[in-house]
Design a protein around this motif. Structure first.
Motif, mmCIF file in Angstrom:
data_model
loop_
_atom_site.group_PDB
_atom_site.id
_atom_site.type_symbol
_atom_site.label_atom_id
_atom_site.label_comp_id
_atom_site.label_asym_id
_atom_site.label_seq_id
_atom_site.Cartn_x
_atom_site.Cartn_y
_atom_site.Cartn_z
ATOM 1 N N LYS A 1 -58.161 -64.415 -31.147
ATOM 2 C CA LYS A 1 -57.720 -65.346 -32.176
ATOM 3 C C LYS A 1 -58.901 -66.224 -32.595
ATOM 4 O O LYS A 1 -59.854 -66.423 -31.836
ATOM 5 N N VAL A 2 -58.830 -66.779 -33.796
ATOM 6 C CA VAL A 2 -59.892 -67.644 -34.302
ATOM 7 C C VAL A 2 -59.907 -68.951 -33.518
ATOM 8 O O VAL A 2 -58.869 -69.618 -33.382
ATOM 9 N N LEU A 3 -61.066 -69.337 -33.000
ATOM 10 C CA LEU A 3 -61.218 -70.587 -32.267
ATOM 11 C C LEU A 3 -61.617 -71.713 -33.220
ATOM 12 O O LEU A 3 -62.204 -71.472 -34.281
ATOM 13 N N ALA A 4 -61.345 -72.927 -32.820
ATOM 14 C CA ALA A 4 -61.639 -74.082 -33.675
ATOM 15 C C ALA A 4 -63.134 -74.213 -33.957
ATOM 16 O O ALA A 4 -63.533 -74.702 -35.016
ATOM 17 N N ASN A 5 -63.986 -73.791 -33.009
ATOM 18 C CA ASN A 5 -65.434 -73.916 -33.181
ATOM 19 C C ASN A 5 -66.071 -72.668 -33.792
ATOM 20 O O ASN A 5 -67.294 -72.544 -33.818
ATOM 21 N N ASP A 6 -65.261 -71.733 -34.273
ATOM 22 C CA ASP A 6 -65.795 -70.543 -34.937
ATOM 23 C C ASP A 6 -66.553 -70.980 -36.194
ATOM 24 O O ASP A 6 -66.024 -71.754 -36.998
ATOM 25 N N PRO A 7 -67.800 -70.526 -36.403
ATOM 26 C CA PRO A 7 -68.573 -70.935 -37.588
ATOM 27 C C PRO A 7 -67.886 -70.606 -38.911
ATOM 28 O O PRO A 7 -68.175 -71.243 -39.924
ATOM 29 N N GLU A 8 -66.990 -69.615 -38.917
ATOM 30 C CA GLU A 8 -66.292 -69.237 -40.145
ATOM 31 C C GLU A 8 -64.835 -69.724 -40.160
ATOM 32 O O GLU A 8 -64.045 -69.290 -40.993
ATOM 33 N N ALA A 9 -64.489 -70.637 -39.262
ATOM 34 C CA ALA A 9 -63.100 -71.081 -39.125
ATOM 35 C C ALA A 9 -62.554 -71.672 -40.420
ATOM 36 O O ALA A 9 -61.411 -71.409 -40.798
ATOM 37 N N ASP B 1 -54.088 -64.791 -37.668
ATOM 38 C CA ASP B 1 -54.330 -63.350 -37.506
ATOM 39 C C ASP B 1 -55.064 -63.048 -36.209
ATOM 40 O O ASP B 1 -55.956 -63.790 -35.792
ATOM 41 N N GLU B 2 -54.726 -61.925 -35.611
ATOM 42 C CA GLU B 2 -55.578 -61.371 -34.566
ATOM 43 C C GLU B 2 -56.736 -60.654 -35.239
ATOM 44 O O GLU B 2 -56.603 -60.140 -36.348
ATOM 45 N N PHE B 3 -57.907 -60.663 -34.585
ATOM 46 C CA PHE B 3 -59.035 -59.894 -35.102
ATOM 47 C C PHE B 3 -59.705 -59.147 -33.957
ATOM 48 O O PHE B 3 -59.532 -59.466 -32.778
ATOM 49 N N TRP B 4 -60.485 -58.115 -34.329
ATOM 50 C CA TRP B 4 -61.205 -57.302 -33.358
ATOM 51 C C TRP B 4 -62.681 -57.227 -33.736
ATOM 52 O O TRP B 4 -63.006 -57.020 -34.909
ATOM 53 N N PRO B 5 -63.596 -57.411 -32.779
ATOM 54 C CA PRO B 5 -65.008 -57.133 -33.053
ATOM 55 C C PRO B 5 -65.210 -55.617 -33.122
ATOM 56 O O PRO B 5 -64.730 -54.875 -32.262
ATOM 57 N N VAL B 6 -65.899 -55.162 -34.155
ATOM 58 C CA VAL B 6 -66.064 -53.731 -34.401
ATOM 59 C C VAL B 6 -67.533 -53.433 -34.645
ATOM 60 O O VAL B 6 -68.241 -54.213 -35.304
#
Length: 269
Positions: free
Chosen positions: A187-195, A204-209
């Motif tokens: 899940k997107v974290l609050a400190n994600d640079p693209e949050a 949304d759930e996301f996956w690193p690909v």
């Protein structure tokens, strides 16, 4: 460099998962920057912007417009490259039309237009520009199918697979083999640079690909990919946090703006 201008495999941006209900049209804007560059590349800097817009449905087919503009700096010259692509894929995956115009310093460098049709045991590509020709290739899939397959496998917990793809890039005369590595969903974290950019889909759930693209027409036994792309793929179909590796250099794409549009209606039963 791979040519006088940069090109980008469009498959990672085209298509949304049919199982996720009505497809969600959207427009995503990315800032581009140089990541790494070897001495052999001759590149000292890259900056630019990429804009991707998706529309359509499984009934009406999927339309994508895509623009990829970069300023490429070398010790001797600075060039502006501009790749403009429009594609349409039938909802049943039987045909895929494509048109790409590429410019260097505002002068047109190349134009590619054609349609690929899958049927029987192969794929037939009818190219209209730069000159008319017909190319017969192996049976394969088109970008929407490719991404739907990726999302299916991600949701099923699979972590590695190999498949093939035709996406109309380069000279539209070959099929690429892709090896796909899928990380654990998050899940997107609050400190994600693209949050902030993804706040509309933060649930949304996301996956690193990571996808490596290999040229089937290359030498047998070739193990070095033509290019490699890593990114975060959301279950809504949005792609972000890109790293595009061309071998001698790589660049990043950071999502800075995301507009989600009215979902298309479901197909009638």
């Amino acid at each position: 460099m791979r040519a006088a201008f940069l090109t980008l495999p469009i498959a990672i941006f085209i298509g949304l998962p049919a199982y996720a209900g009505p497809l969600i049209p959207h427009r995503a804007v990315y800032n581009l920057a140089l990541d790494t560059a070897s001495d052999r590349s001759g590149i000292t800097g890259i900056s630019g912007r990429m804009v991707y817009e998706f529309a359509g449905s499984s009934c009406d087919g999927y339309t994508v417009t895509f623009r990829f503009v970069t300023q490429i700096d070398t010790p001797d010259v600075t060039r502006i490259t501009d790749q403009q692509t429009t594609t349409f894929e039938e909802g049943n995956g039987e045909s895929f039309s494509f048109m790409t115009r590429s410019f260097v310093d505002s002068a047109i460098e190349s134009e590619l237009k054609g349609v690929a049709r899958a049927g029987g045991e192969g794929t037939v590509v009818s190219i209209e520009k730069p000159e008319k020709q017909e190319v017969e290739l192996e049976k394969t899939q088109f970008p929407t199918q490719h991404l739907v397959e990726l999302l299916d496998k991600a949701r099923a917990g699979e972590t590695f697979y190999e498949t093939t793809l035709f996406d109309g890039s380069e000279n539209a005369d070959r099929i690429m083999t892709t090896t796909v590595i899928i990380g654990r969903g998050a899940k997107v974290l609050a400190n994600d640079p693209e949050a902030k950019a993804v706040e509309k889909i933060a649930a949304d759930e996301f996956w690193p690909v990571d996808i490596a693209y290999f040229d089937l027409a290359g030498d047998q036994g070739e193990e070095v990919p033509t290019y490699r792309i890593s990114f975060k793929l959301h279950e809504s179909g949005v792609t972000r946090d890109l790293v595009m590796d061309y071998g001698d250099f790589s660049m990043t794409g950071t999502l800075v703006d995301l507009a989600m549009f009215e979902p298309a209606k479901d197909c009638p039963q």
